[in-house]
Design a protein around this motif. Structure first.
Motif, short mmCIF file in Angstrom:
data_model
loop_
_atom_site.label_atom_id
_atom_site.label_comp_id
_atom_site.label_asym_id
_atom_site.label_seq_id
_atom_site.Cartn_x
_atom_site.Cartn_y
_atom_site.Cartn_z
N ALA A 201 63.34 -4.46 -40.51
CA ALA A 201 63.26 -4.09 -39.03
C ALA A 201 62.38 -3.60 -37.55
CB ALA A 201 64.23 -2.70 -39.60
N PRO A 202 62.33 -5.33 -37.58
CA PRO A 202 60.99 -5.46 -37.00
C PRO A 202 60.99 -5.09 -35.06
CG PRO A 202 61.51 -7.49 -37.08
CD PRO A 202 62.70 -7.01 -37.67
N ALA A 203 60.09 -4.37 -34.96
CA ALA A 203 60.56 -4.17 -33.09
C ALA A 203 58.85 -3.96 -32.66
CB ALA A 203 60.69 -2.83 -32.83
N TYR A 212 52.33 -4.19 -30.59
CA TYR A 212 52.14 -3.41 -30.89
C TYR A 212 54.19 -4.31 -32.32
CZ TYR A 212 48.73 -0.58 -29.57
OH TYR A 212 47.33 -0.06 -29.22
N LEU A 213 53.69 -3.38 -33.76
CA LEU A 213 54.75 -3.88 -34.33
C LEU A 213 55.28 -2.51 -35.06
CD1 LEU A 213 57.36 -6.16 -35.50
CD2 LEU A 213 55.06 -7.14 -36.87
N ILE A 214 56.37 -1.86 -35.35
CA ILE A 214 57.50 -1.89 -36.00
C ILE A 214 58.06 -1.86 -36.53
CG2 ILE A 214 57.93 0.78 -36.31
CD1 ILE A 214 57.37 1.63 -33.51
N THR A 215 57.67 -1.50 -38.19
CA THR A 215 58.70 -1.80 -39.58
C THR A 215 59.54 -0.85 -40.01
OG1 THR A 215 56.70 -1.91 -40.43
CG2 THR A 215 57.58 -4.23 -39.21
N PRO A 258 64.79 0.98 -37.21
CA PRO A 258 63.77 1.05 -35.41
C PRO A 258 65.03 -0.44 -35.16
CG PRO A 258 61.81 0.31 -37.16
CD PRO A 258 62.83 1.49 -37.41
N ALA A 259 65.81 -0.22 -34.22
CA ALA A 259 65.97 -1.53 -33.60
C ALA A 259 65.15 -2.70 -32.66
CB ALA A 259 67.60 -1.25 -32.73
N PHE A 260 64.70 -1.32 -31.39
CA PHE A 260 63.85 -2.67 -30.19
C PHE A 260 63.48 -1.09 -29.43
CE2 PHE A 260 67.89 -1.58 -28.55
CZ PHE A 260 67.91 -0.63 -27.61
N ILE A 261 62.37 -1.61 -28.75
CA ILE A 261 61.33 -1.11 -27.72
C ILE A 261 61.90 -1.61 -26.57
CG2 ILE A 261 59.36 -0.21 -26.97
CD1 ILE A 261 58.61 -0.80 -30.58
N LEU A 262 62.22 -0.73 -25.55
CA LEU A 262 62.45 -0.92 -23.87
C LEU A 262 61.37 -0.58 -23.41
CD1 LEU A 262 64.58 -2.08 -22.01
CD2 LEU A 262 65.18 0.54 -21.40
N PRO A 263 60.31 -1.21 -22.88
CA PRO A 263 59.86 -1.40 -21.36
C PRO A 263 60.21 -0.68 -20.28
CG PRO A 263 59.66 -3.66 -22.44
CD PRO A 263 60.77 -3.01 -22.76
#
Ligand code: GAL
Length: 316
Positions: A201-203, A212-215, A258-263
């Motif tokens: 689940a990398p984001a 930055y990477l959240i998994t 985690p699905a995604f990170i939106l700037p």
């Protein structure tokens, strides 16, 4: 908390309510899991897995001007009726990520492909393309990048336009990265191991010139503890910061993944973390967890909010 008003055809929200049922402008539950959001022509487009209780039904797309109220734009990518196709109906499409290619002026969708009748054994990534953001997207190809298994994945486009797939390989034990070709339709051989920690689940997001990477850990639909990593380059070295979630239920990523990170496009250093609270008994009813990322020089974390609004980012 009732933050919406139902009229004959529309639900009007003025806040995010993480974990609650989220209705589209027609009054149906938003069905867009594991996806991403693209900002284009002053409009946000939200792509995600369309599910019924258990099956994959393709990739849905919704549009919005304010990130709260989403209009259904239909199916962006459908399963194929050709049973020989890798995306034949009965197979699985997961974690779709759409990116815009400035050179070709095409929208390109990458997604995890599992082939009908093979469970999660195919472990491929798929590519589809469209001249219109809402599609329909045309399936281009599916494969294992440079021979590596590819299950949970994301795509990241850097400031210079170069794009990368970050993907869980070797039965999810390895997290890898591969650079995409200039047209974003294929992978290059610039493919490298990031770490072997059994994560998925990398984001990804970029803040203050660092990546930055959240998994998550690998426990299927069941939630587990998230880990945040930081690096000066996408190819690493990725250093562990720790669990970025704070407060109640933070040790299970608030029950989500985690699905995604939106700037946010018009605000500096403003990011929305989006997670999926999976419901394996009824995948369609899996809920969304949009939460603000809290940033300061030496602390990056995510707090839970039952409800919050975008003016959060003006209050800092
Ligand atoms: C999760 C993964 C989801 C889906 C699920 C199936 O670990 O993140 O995208 O593949 O497993 O069990």
């Amino acid at each position: 908390m009732l933050c919406w008003r139902v009229t004959a055809q529309s639900a009007k929200y003025n806040a995010f309510n993480p974990g609650q049922t989220w209705l589209d402008t027609k009054g149906d539950t938003i069905n867009a899991h594991g996806g991403n959001i693209v900002y284009y022509n002053k409009t946000y487009y939200w792509f995600g897995e369309k599910r019924n209780a258990h099956q994959s039904l393709g990739v849905n797309v919704y549009s919005s001007r304010d990130l709260y109220n989403w209009k259904p734009e239909g199916l962006a990518l459908a399963h194929s009726e050709d049973t020989a196709s890798d995306i034949a109906r009965g197979g699985i499409m997961e974690r779709p990520k759409v990116v815009y290619n400035k050179k070709t002026k095409k929208f390109v969708m990458w997604f995890h492909v599992e082939v009908r009748g093979k469970g999660y054994g195919a472990a491929k990534v798929g590519v589809a393309v469209s001249g219109r953001i809402t599609g329909p997207y045309k399936f281009v190809n599916s494969f294992r990048p440079n021979g590596n298994m590819s299950r949970d994945m994301t795509v990241y486009v850097d400031d210079d336009g170069s794009a990368y797939e970050i993907y869980a390989a070797r039965e999810n034990y390895d997290m890898r990265i591969v650079q995409l070709t200039d047209d974003y339709l294929n992978v290059t051989t610039k493919d490298s191991l990031l770490f072997s920690a059994h994560r998925e689940a990398p984001a990804v997001f970029k803040y203050n010139k660092k990546y930055y990477l959240i998994t998550s850990a690998c426990t299927g639909w069941a939630p587990n503890e998230a880990v945040l990593r930081v690096a000066d380059s996408l190819y690493g070295e990725w250093k562990i910061i720790g669990d970025p979630m704070r407060g109640k239920d933070s040790k299970t990523t608030f029950g989500g993944q985690p699905a995604f990170i939106l700037p946010l496009p018009h605000k500096e250093n403003a990011f929305i973390y989006a997670g999926d609270k999976w419901n394996p008994k009824n995948l369609e009813d899996s809920r969304y967890q949009f939460l603000p990322v809290k940033l300061s020089d030496n602390d990056i974390h995510i707090d839970w909010y039952d409800t919050w609004r975008l003016d959060f980012y003006n209050k800092k």
